[in-house]
Motif scaffolding. Structure first.
Motif: not given
Length: 228
Positions: A112, A119, A132, A137, A139, A143, A158-159, A162-163
């Motif tokens: 990520a 962002e 990409t 993700t 961030i 963000t 947050e990474m 999300r993952c």
């Protein structure tokens, strides 16, 4: 994945995954020139990168005579307008970066990006370079809202969220004190890049390990996983 200690590896972008210094320096110098200031060299601007565009420009203005907030607001917009039109003229991945990403993917490691770049700009650059889709993700510094970019732990946490990762099996790669402080505040081991946009010797970043190139990354991650 047998034997590899991390399931998620996060990367800073500017000065870590990508050498964006030429395009960022051009944007800074465009803003400086519009204010009648002397231009700076790429090497002078490199240590200013990492805290976001406004912070970078503020340092450039300080280096060339200073400014007030109103002038900084005006020039920040000029910098962004220029950068939006010239994001990937000179920008490219660092040597070995794509091979390292491939090797991590082959082991089933999720990767990520956590950057202080806006962002939208980060995604635009990664899209233009065809990168990409490699990342679970992206961030950016905006963000999560004001004050929640690096060096706060929030974007790295947050990474992980999300993952669907775990702090215990996550590592982060970066080139600045913002990266190191963010990772450490999140409880994540961090590797510094001596080839990045350093404002101090790489050994003084406070990272758990330092690499001089991407050919050293996997071995450094394995050593971190062993606590070496």
């Amino acid at each position: 994945m047998t034997g590899f200690p991390f399931t998620l590896v996060g990367f800073d972008m500017d000065g870590t995954l990508l050498d964006t210094s030429g395009d960022l320096a051009a944007a800074v110098n465009h803003a400086l020139a519009s204010a009648g200031r002397a231009e700076l060299t790429v090497d002078q601007i490199k240590p200013m990168i990492g805290g976001g565009a406004r912070h970078m420009l503020a340092q450039g203005m300080a280096r060339t005579g200073g400014c007030d907030e109103a002038e900084l607001d005006l020039l920040h917009r000029r910098l962004l307008d220029y950068y939006e039109a010239h994001m990937t003229v000179l920008t490219a991945p660092y040597p070995g970066a794509l091979a390292a990403l491939d090797a991590l993917a082959d082991m089933g490691v999720t990767v990520a990006v956590v950057t202080n770049k806006l962002e939208g700009y980060a995604v635009t650059v990664l899209d233009a370079l065809g990168l990409t889709d490699r990342f679970a993700t992206v961030i950016g510094g905006d963000t999560l809202g004001p004050g929640r970019g690096k060096p706060a732990p929030d974007p790295i946490l947050e990474m992980i969220r999300r993952c669907e990762g775990d702090v215990a099996t996550t590592a982060f790669i970066g080139d600045s004190v913002y990266d190191v402080r963010s990772a450490k505040a999140a409880g994540v081991p961090v590797i510094g890049c001596s080839f990045g946009f350093l404002d101090r010797p790489a050994a003084d970043l406070g990272a758990d390990a330092v690499i001089d190139g991407y050919d050293e990354l996997l071995a450094a991650l394995r050593r971190l996983g062993r606590g070496v």
